[in-house]
Design a protein around this motif. Structure first.
Motif, PDB file in Angstrom:
ATOM      1  N   UNK A   1       0.753  -1.282  -0.044  1.00  0.00           N
ATOM      2  CA  UNK A   1       0.087  -0.070  -0.101  1.00  0.00           C
ATOM      3  C   UNK A   1       0.830   1.254   0.070  1.00  0.00           C
ATOM      4  N   UNK A   2       2.074   1.226  -0.204  1.00  0.00           N
ATOM      5  CA  UNK A   2       3.250   2.318  -0.394  1.00  0.00           C
ATOM      6  C   UNK A   2       3.059   3.173   0.916  1.00  0.00           C
ATOM      7  N   UNK A   3       2.949   2.711   2.165  1.00  0.00           N
ATOM      8  CA  UNK A   3       2.767   3.553   3.340  1.00  0.00           C
ATOM      9  C   UNK A   3       4.043   3.582   4.112  1.00  0.00           C
ATOM     10  N   UNK A   4       4.799   2.862   3.658  1.00  0.00           N
ATOM     11  CA  UNK A   4       6.261   2.541   4.342  1.00  0.00           C
ATOM     12  C   UNK A   4       6.359   1.631   5.470  1.00  0.00           C
ATOM     13  N   UNK A   5       4.958   0.859   5.649  1.00  0.00           N
ATOM     14  CA  UNK A   5       5.124   0.079   6.885  1.00  0.00           C
ATOM     15  C   UNK A   5       4.686  -1.413   6.096  1.00  0.00           C
ATOM     16  N   UNK A   6       5.637  -2.306   5.744  1.00  0.00           N
ATOM     17  CA  UNK A   6       5.568  -3.566   5.075  1.00  0.00           C
ATOM     18  C   UNK A   6       4.624  -4.579   6.078  1.00  0.00           C
ATOM     19  N   UNK A   7       4.564  -4.539   7.397  1.00  0.00           N
ATOM     20  CA  UNK A   7       3.900  -5.129   8.151  1.00  0.00           C
ATOM     21  C   UNK A   7       2.194  -5.157   7.673  1.00  0.00           C
ATOM     22  N   UNK A   8       1.874  -4.142   7.156  1.00  0.00           N
ATOM     23  CA  UNK A   8       0.393  -4.105   6.912  1.00  0.00           C
ATOM     24  C   UNK A   8       0.118  -4.413   5.618  1.00  0.00           C
TER      25      UNK A   8
END
Length: 127
Positions: free
Chosen positions: A115-122
């Motif tokens: 989702x390109x928010x910088x948080x690979x965990x989500x």
């Protein structure tokens, strides 16, 4: 069970559609298949065309997504879509690789690529 490295999957086509290209539909199949715009064959050989607002170039140039196939003739599709979205597809005899580049979309996005928010965990993904 441990991953024995034999469970590879292969992509044999990619479809691009939606409001970004005026709800047209682009389908690119592996090198044994075709390229279609709204169900009509396009670019049976190297060249350039448009499908709605998407510019499509087909040639033998471009970076390889999978260098293991570098010994084969290169058949590369370059799609330029609105909003800075680019898609490069390397067409091989019985599969293909794709590289999608885009900026984060206003209002968010999601999918296998994240989702390109910088948080690979989500990020949504295939386990």
């Amino acid at each position: 069970a441990a991953n024995d490295k034999t469970d590879y999957s292969s992509m044999t086509s990619i479809i691009i559609s939606g409001p970004i290209i005026g709800n047209s539909k682009i389908e690119v199949q592996d090198a044994a298949g075709k390229m279609l715009c709204d169900g009509n064959e396009i670019l049976p050989g190297f060249g350039s065309t448009y499908c709605s607002s998407a510019k499509i170039d087909y040639d033998g140039q471009g970076e390889l997504v999978d260098a293991a196939m570098s010994f084969l003739p290169h058949k590369v599709v370059h799609m330029t879509l609105p909003d800075g979205v680019t898609i490069q597809v390397n067409r091989w005899p019985n599969f293909m690789n794709a590289l999608i580049k885009m900026h984060p979309q206003e209002g968010g996005q999601d999918g296998v690529c994240g989702n390109l928010n910088g948080n690979a965990a989500d990020d949504t993904g295939i386990e």
